[in-house]
Design a protein around this motif. Structure first.
Motif, PDB file in Angstrom:
ATOM      1  N   VAL A 176      -7.779   6.848   7.106  1.00 51.03           N
ATOM      2  CA  VAL A 176      -8.973   7.177   7.310  1.00 51.03           C
ATOM      3  C   VAL A 176      -9.314   6.856   8.822  1.00 51.03           C
ATOM      4  O   VAL A 176      -9.070   5.834   9.395  1.00 51.03           O
ATOM      5  N   VAL A 177      -9.566   8.092   9.633  1.00 50.95           N
ATOM      6  CA  VAL A 177      -9.739   7.813  11.061  1.00 50.95           C
ATOM      7  C   VAL A 177     -11.075   8.632  11.619  1.00 50.95           C
ATOM      8  O   VAL A 177     -11.855   9.070  10.723  1.00 50.95           O
ATOM      9  N   ASP A 178     -11.500   7.989  12.668  1.00 46.38           N
ATOM     10  CA  ASP A 178     -12.875   8.476  13.269  1.00 46.38           C
ATOM     11  C   ASP A 178     -12.702   9.803  14.206  1.00 46.38           C
ATOM     12  O   ASP A 178     -11.248  10.507  14.023  1.00 46.38           O
ATOM     13  N   ALA A 179     -13.601  10.165  14.777  1.00 47.23           N
ATOM     14  CA  ALA A 179     -13.501  11.367  15.820  1.00 47.23           C
ATOM     15  C   ALA A 179     -12.318  11.381  16.706  1.00 47.23           C
ATOM     16  O   ALA A 179     -11.783  12.279  17.234  1.00 47.23           O
ATOM     17  N   GLY A 180     -12.152  10.162  17.129  1.00 44.69           N
ATOM     18  CA  GLY A 180     -11.240   9.845  18.229  1.00 44.69           C
ATOM     19  C   GLY A 180      -9.540   9.602  17.574  1.00 44.69           C
ATOM     20  O   GLY A 180      -8.871   8.976  18.503  1.00 44.69           O
ATOM     21  N   ARG A 181      -9.417   9.816  16.333  1.00 41.86           N
ATOM     22  CA  ARG A 181      -8.301   9.558  15.836  1.00 41.86           C
ATOM     23  C   ARG A 181      -8.067   7.817  15.737  1.00 41.86           C
ATOM     24  O   ARG A 181      -7.063   7.569  15.556  1.00 41.86           O
ATOM     25  N   ARG A 182      -8.992   7.146  15.891  1.00 40.18           N
ATOM     26  CA  ARG A 182      -8.622   5.766  15.514  1.00 40.18           C
ATOM     27  C   ARG A 182      -8.920   5.285  14.166  1.00 40.18           C
ATOM     28  O   ARG A 182      -9.707   5.964  13.528  1.00 40.18           O
ATOM     29  N   VAL A 183      -8.046   4.558  13.682  1.00 44.16           N
ATOM     30  CA  VAL A 183      -8.064   4.186  12.402  1.00 44.16           C
ATOM     31  C   VAL A 183      -9.181   3.379  11.947  1.00 44.16           C
ATOM     32  O   VAL A 183      -9.298   2.170  12.630  1.00 44.16           O
ATOM     33  N   VAL A 184     -10.023   3.417  10.716  1.00 44.90           N
ATOM     34  CA  VAL A 184     -10.505   2.701  10.500  1.00 44.90           C
ATOM     35  C   VAL A 184     -10.602   2.089   8.980  1.00 44.90           C
ATOM     36  O   VAL A 184     -11.406   1.448   8.532  1.00 44.90           O
ATOM     37  N   ASP A 190      -5.482   1.372  18.656  1.00 39.82           N
ATOM     38  CA  ASP A 190      -5.770   1.716  17.233  1.00 39.82           C
ATOM     39  C   ASP A 190      -5.973   3.322  16.930  1.00 39.82           C
ATOM     40  O   ASP A 190      -5.974   3.687  15.751  1.00 39.82           O
ATOM     41  N   VAL A 191      -5.196   3.896  17.949  1.00 41.90           N
ATOM     42  CA  VAL A 191      -4.796   5.504  17.790  1.00 41.90           C
ATOM     43  C   VAL A 191      -3.853   5.614  16.794  1.00 41.90           C
ATOM     44  O   VAL A 191      -2.859   5.155  17.180  1.00 41.90           O
ATOM     45  N   LEU A 220       0.835  -1.143  -0.048  1.00 44.38           N
ATOM     46  CA  LEU A 220       0.118  -0.070   0.048  1.00 44.38           C
ATOM     47  C   LEU A 220       0.998   1.104   0.114  1.00 44.38           C
ATOM     48  O   LEU A 220       0.291   2.274  -0.135  1.00 44.38           O
ATOM     49  N   GLY A 221       2.249   0.835   0.083  1.00 40.15           N
ATOM     50  CA  GLY A 221       3.093   2.374   0.078  1.00 40.15           C
ATOM     51  C   GLY A 221       3.026   3.252   1.656  1.00 40.15           C
ATOM     52  O   GLY A 221       3.466   4.088   1.373  1.00 40.15           O
ATOM     53  N   ILE A 222       2.502   2.519   2.638  1.00 41.62           N
ATOM     54  CA  ILE A 222       2.468   3.307   3.781  1.00 41.62           C
ATOM     55  C   ILE A 222       2.320   2.027   4.904  1.00 41.62           C
ATOM     56  O   ILE A 222       1.996   0.930   4.691  1.00 41.62           O
ATOM     57  N   VAL A 223       2.911   2.399   6.057  1.00 41.00           N
ATOM     58  CA  VAL A 223       2.511   1.816   7.118  1.00 41.00           C
ATOM     59  C   VAL A 223       2.104   2.517   8.175  1.00 41.00           C
ATOM     60  O   VAL A 223       2.541   3.687   8.377  1.00 41.00           O
ATOM     61  N   LEU A 224       1.134   2.115   9.125  1.00 38.42           N
ATOM     62  CA  LEU A 224       0.525   2.947   9.942  1.00 38.42           C
ATOM     63  C   LEU A 224       1.143   2.672  11.688  1.00 38.42           C
ATOM     64  O   LEU A 224       1.306   1.487  11.708  1.00 38.42           O
ATOM     65  N   VAL A 225       1.561   3.627  12.118  1.00 38.75           N
ATOM     66  CA  VAL A 225       2.011   3.424  13.658  1.00 38.75           C
ATOM     67  C   VAL A 225       1.014   3.649  14.519  1.00 38.75           C
ATOM     68  O   VAL A 225       0.384   4.672  14.557  1.00 38.75           O
ATOM     69  N   THR A 226       0.234   2.664  15.195  1.00 41.88           N
ATOM     70  CA  THR A 226      -0.782   2.815  16.168  1.00 41.88           C
ATOM     71  C   THR A 226      -0.513   2.347  17.561  1.00 41.88           C
ATOM     72  O   THR A 226       0.505   1.550  17.601  1.00 41.88           O
TER      73      THR A 226
END
Length: 348
Positions: A96-104, A37-38, A27-33
């Motif tokens: 894509v994140v929700d209001a609490g900056r949790r990844v969705v 899951d924030v 995907l060309g990206i890694v998410l650091v959570t």
């Protein structure tokens, strides 16, 4: 929207593990959570290459090289707003994140627009004798030796075609009919192939003078025909265009451990003894992006190697940039490299 779990890592993840997740995730990206899951940051291809340029160790925590304030998309954004954000920031992915900056999820430009074909030419160098692989190359050009069930050159061409490139030029010299008979005009791969033939070897840069210069109207890839790699060609193109250099050279970090204690001194007084230090440097990976203007500066019949050509550009005050390759890369120059390739194609 893409499943993001496969590219999520905690902040203390070693750089080497994050690179593996980046390469495998596709995907060309890694998410650091964190554990909830924030989103704490992101690591992209560019972040990794900048870390390699700074010679960061592979055990460096990913939190030290990540972007801690990444651009994100709200869960309720429309497709039009997502595309506008990607366009304005030149991003290929948005968490894509929700209001609490949790990844969705993750949105990618590729999925939103579909993979488009790119008109940049690709020049593959396939004229070498492959003397170090004799007797395998007695009746077969080295780029046509099979790794698994396909020639090396076909694996290279297929990699570019899968990335959306379709204009190919192949330089031949030794046993050119073997290459022409196999590839023809390229229609089997839904690409076009033109050939340039070196009657006498012109060096790794000299074949550029045989290209139809009036057709080279965009930055061109040049690649040795004996390499196996999973480098992201679109990222290389984007890097080259953003930095506006005359040329971009792909490089690999190379480590060499001195097997002795190294003495540092001030005159006759020893100031430090370093036991078996590791020296790091960058080496050429045999993959280039060249401006059309550079290509036109190579005259037909001129003999020149790529290092000399790039030094000439630097001497003329033109920018030559480097692009670190962290993806899989193997130069098949010796018999043990060829045997290693056979094993790795079976166990990618």
């Amino acid at each position: 929207m893409k499943n993001w779990k496969t590219v999520a890592v905690p902040p203390d993840t070693p750089l080497e593990t994050a690179i593996g997740a980046l390469d495998k995730g596709g995907l060309g990206i890694v998410l650091v959570t964190d554990a909830d899951d924030v989103l704490r940051g992101t690591v992209t291809d560019g972040d990794v290459r900048r870390a390699l340029l700074r010679h960061k160790n592979m055990d460096t925590p990913v939190s030290e090289i990540m972007c801690a304030t990444p651009q994100v998309a709200d869960l309720n954004w429309s497709r039009e707003k997502l595309l506008a954000a990607m366009e304005s920031t030149r991003l290929l992915q948005l968490p894509v994140v929700d209001a609490g900056r949790r990844v969705v999820g993750i949105e990618t430009l590729h999925d939103m627009l579909g993979r488009r074909r790119l008109d940049n030419p690709v020049f593959l160098m396939a004229g070498g004798f492959g003397k170090r692989l004799y007797p395998l190359t007695q009746d077969c050009p080295k780029p046509m030796l099979k790794v698994g069930d396909k020639p090396i050159l076909e694996l290279i061409l297929q990699g570019f075609a899968d990335a959306g490139f379709h204009r190919f030029y192949i330089s031949t010299h030794y046993l050119p009919e073997v290459i022409r008979d196999h590839f023809g005009d390229g229609s089997r791969w839904n690409v076009s192939i033109q050939y340039v033939h070196e009657e006498e070897p012109l060096g790794t840069g000299g074949a550029l003078g045989l290209l139809p210069h009036d057709e080279i109207d965009l930055p061109i890839f040049l690649m040795n025909g004996d390499l196996l790699t999973r480098v992201d060609y679109r990222s290389l193109l984007d890097f080259h265009e953003r930095h506006e250099g005359s040329a971009t050279l792909c490089v690999r970090e190379y480590e060499n451990q001195i097997p002795y204690g190294v003495i540092q001194s001030d005159g006759h007084r020893i100031t430090q003894i370093i036991e078996k230090p590791v020296q790091r440097c960058f080496i050429s990976a045999g993959i280039y992006m060249l401006s059309p203007e550079l290509v036109r500066r190579v005259a037909p019949g001129e003999r020149i190697d790529m290092p000399t050509l790039l030094e000439r550009e630097i001497g003329a005050g033109r920018d030559v940039n480097m692009f670190p390759v962290h993806e899989y890369w193997l130069d098949i120059g010796r018999m043990d490299d060829f045997q290693r390739a056979q094993q790795e194609v079976l166990n990618p």
